[in-house]
Structures are given as C-alpha cells and as structure tokens.
Design a protein around this motif. Structure first.
Motif, PDB file in Angstrom:
ATOM      1  N   VAL A  16       0.845  -1.204   0.000  1.00 21.89           N
ATOM      2  CA  VAL A  16       0.000   0.000   0.000  1.00 21.89           C
ATOM      3  C   VAL A  16       0.877   1.251   0.000  1.00 21.89           C
ATOM      4  CG1 VAL A  16      -1.578   1.369   1.426  1.00 21.89           C
ATOM      5  CG2 VAL A  16      -2.027  -1.067   1.060  1.00 21.89           C
ATOM      6  N   ALA A  17       1.938   1.230   0.804  1.00 19.09           N
ATOM      7  CA  ALA A  17       2.847   2.372   0.876  1.00 19.09           C
ATOM      8  C   ALA A  17       3.550   2.609  -0.459  1.00 19.09           C
ATOM      9  CB  ALA A  17       3.873   2.165   1.978  1.00 19.09           C
ATOM     10  N   ALA A  18       3.926   1.527  -1.147  1.00 17.32           N
ATOM     11  CA  ALA A  18       4.583   1.672  -2.445  1.00 17.32           C
ATOM     12  C   ALA A  18       3.644   2.331  -3.453  1.00 17.32           C
ATOM     13  CB  ALA A  18       5.035   0.308  -2.957  1.00 17.32           C
ATOM     14  N   GLY A  29      -1.631  13.352  -2.312  1.00 19.40           N
ATOM     15  CA  GLY A  29      -2.803  12.596  -1.896  1.00 19.40           C
ATOM     16  C   GLY A  29      -2.521  11.174  -1.488  1.00 19.40           C
ATOM     17  N   GLY A  30      -1.259  10.819  -1.271  1.00 19.79           N
ATOM     18  CA  GLY A  30      -0.934   9.456  -0.870  1.00 19.79           C
ATOM     19  C   GLY A  30      -1.546   9.063   0.457  1.00 19.79           C
ATOM     20  N   GLY A  31      -1.726  10.048   1.339  1.00 20.31           N
ATOM     21  CA  GLY A  31      -2.336   9.776   2.637  1.00 20.31           C
ATOM     22  C   GLY A  31      -3.760   9.273   2.523  1.00 20.31           C
ATOM     23  N   LEU A  32      -4.406   9.581   1.410  1.00 16.85           N
ATOM     24  CA  LEU A  32      -5.758   9.094   1.151  1.00 16.85           C
ATOM     25  C   LEU A  32      -5.785   7.568   1.118  1.00 16.85           C
ATOM     26  CD1 LEU A  32      -8.686   9.956   0.251  1.00 16.85           C
ATOM     27  CD2 LEU A  32      -7.884   9.688  -2.087  1.00 16.85           C
ATOM     28  N   ILE A  33      -4.638   6.972   0.774  1.00 11.60           N
ATOM     29  CA  ILE A  33      -4.527   5.516   0.690  1.00 11.60           C
ATOM     30  C   ILE A  33      -3.962   4.930   1.978  1.00 11.60           C
ATOM     31  CG2 ILE A  33      -3.435   3.615  -0.573  1.00 11.60           C
ATOM     32  CD1 ILE A  33      -3.280   5.514  -2.989  1.00 11.60           C
ATOM     33  N   THR A  34      -2.903   5.546   2.514  1.00  6.28           N
ATOM     34  CA  THR A  34      -2.196   4.939   3.643  1.00  6.28           C
ATOM     35  C   THR A  34      -2.919   5.100   4.979  1.00  6.28           C
ATOM     36  OG1 THR A  34      -0.861   6.970   3.801  1.00  6.28           O
ATOM     37  CG2 THR A  34       0.082   5.098   2.581  1.00  6.28           C
ATOM     38  N   ILE A 216      10.392   3.123  -2.760  1.00  7.43           N
ATOM     39  CA  ILE A 216      10.327   2.480  -4.075  1.00  7.43           C
ATOM     40  C   ILE A 216       9.283   3.158  -4.954  1.00  7.43           C
ATOM     41  CG2 ILE A 216       9.742   0.333  -5.264  1.00  7.43           C
ATOM     42  CD1 ILE A 216      10.822  -1.153  -2.759  1.00  7.43           C
ATOM     43  N   GLY A 217       8.090   3.339  -4.406  1.00  6.82           N
ATOM     44  CA  GLY A 217       7.018   3.958  -5.181  1.00  6.82           C
ATOM     45  C   GLY A 217       7.334   5.385  -5.578  1.00  6.82           C
TER      46      GLY A 217
END
Length: 254
Positions: A16-18, A29-34, A216-217
C-alpha cells in the motif's frame, strides 16, 4: 505503544505504501490511501496519523532526492521556503491541539475540489514557466509558511496545495512545480513527525517497513514526472482531488 500485526498484514501495508508513494510523487494525496489502510489494520487514529508521517517522510525524501539529483530543484534557492514550510508545519501541529477543526473539515473538500478544477480547466498550466507573481522571499513567507501550517494542522492535499502555489504564484511549469512541491512536503513531514515522536505516537518498526515501500514507489513516480510531465500529472491531480473531496465529504456527512 505496541500493536500486534501479522507478517501478512505488514506485507500488505508495504505494498500500500509503495502505491501511495508512486501516486504521491506525481499528484499528492498518498495519505488518502495509507491512513485508511493503517486504521483498517487496527491502529488508533493518532497512531495512524503519526506512523503515516514517518512513512510519508520516506516517499517525500526519495522523490525530492531524485528531483534534486536530476537538476529539477536547486536547493540553494529554496532555503527560505524550506525553513518557512518547516516552521509552519510545526506551528500547525501545535495549533491543531488547541483549535476546533470542524470548520476546516467542512470547507476542505470544496477547496481540494477547486484545485482539481483549476488543474482541469486552466489554460495557463503547461510545462513552460510563466510570469512570477511573488518573489522567492514573499513566496516563502506566505505560500510556504501557510501551506506548511495547514499540513501540520490538518494535512490532506498538501502536495496539491504546494503544486498549485508554485504554478500560480511562482510561475513554474507543472513538472517543475511538482518537483519543488515534494521538497517542501518533505520539510513539513519532518516537522510533524518530530512532534508526533515527542508524543510517543509513532510505530517505528511498521513505519520503517512502509517507508521502504514509499521509497520504491516515490522513485518510480518521480521518474514518471520527468518522462511524462503534464500528460500524467494533470489527470492524476484531478483524479486525486475528486477522490479526496469525496472521501472527506462522506466522512463529514455520513
């Protein structure tokens, strides 16, 4: 603070973090996922926010490092903005413990949606630099400080706010604005992480594993920014803005 997590769950959070690091390097907006993933894994809200800041530091650092190494960002010209963003985030982290955030929660979905509409419809957004509205000094003391404060105070969409500021106020092209936004976002992430760590809210082992995924991401996403430019940044910013707005509205009204 300790939370029991299986190896399978940690592996899932790494993936999920990647994914979040890849998206965040391009559009924010990555925090929307993590954050939802961390809360789904059983972390209390404060621990989820704190651990998210740790792993987000990895993504923003490696994205920033890549952009600097490729000559997209000159750190010597960003010293004031970086410092202002750091101070703003530190002040925001303190203020959020003292101020009612309900009004901001109500307004924020519409502000983020407005950013998406700007990126979707504005004809001034391109790969070319435009007219500079604010000097670097004024930009640092206003936009960098203000968005930094917002990140410490609340957070969602910070990368998009920084990118919008660089496009509309500094006159940067979209790829250049995205690169510079990552550097300031790393500064605000570090500031918030320090204050969360002082409060003992960070799960360091889990956050470290997710940090590797973010690295990595973020590296892969940064390469896409340089190779694809506005072709990928613009639609992804619009998509993430709509997604963030929808999520925040659902949380507020349901």
């Amino acid at each position: 603070m300790s939370v029991e997590l299986s190896y399978q769950l940690v592996a899932m959070l790494f993936a999920v973090a990647a994914l979040a690091g890849f998206i965040d390097a391009i559009a924010g907006g990555g925090g929307l996922i993590t954050i939802p993933a961390l809360m789904w894994a059983g972390l209390p809200p404060t621990a989820a926010l704190a651990t998210n800041k740790l792993q987000a530091c990895g993504g923003s650092f490696f994205a920033s490092f890549y952009f600097v190494r490729k000559g997209m960002v000159d750190l010597s010209k960003m010293k004031l903005a970086i410092c202002c963003a750091f101070v703003g985030a530190a002040l925001g982290t303190v203020a959020v413990q003292l101020i009612d955030t309900s009004v901001l929660k109500l307004l924020l979905p519409f502000l983020i949606l407005a950013i998406g509409c700007y990126f979707l419809f504005s004809k001034s957004i391109s790969e070319e630099d435009k007219h500079q509205v604010l000097s670097p000094t004024l930009f640092g003391l206003t936009a960098a400080l203000g968005v930094g404060f917002y990140d410490g105070f609340f957070g969602p969409g910070t990368g998009s706010f920084f990118a919008l500021a660089f496009v509309s106020l500094a006159g940067y092209g979209l790829a250049k604005a995205t690169a510079h936004a990552k550097v300031l976002n790393f500064s605000t992430n570090i500031a918030s992480l320090i204050f969360f760590a002082l409060g003992g809210k960070v799960l360091w082992l889990l956050g470290g594993v997710m940090l590797l995924g973010q690295a990595i991401g973020a590296t892969l996403g940064s390469r896409m920014v340089l190779t694809k430019g506005s072709k990928i940044i613009r639609p992804l910013v619009v998509t993430m803005s709509i997604a963030m707005s929808g999520k925040l509205l659902l949380e507020h009204y349901l």
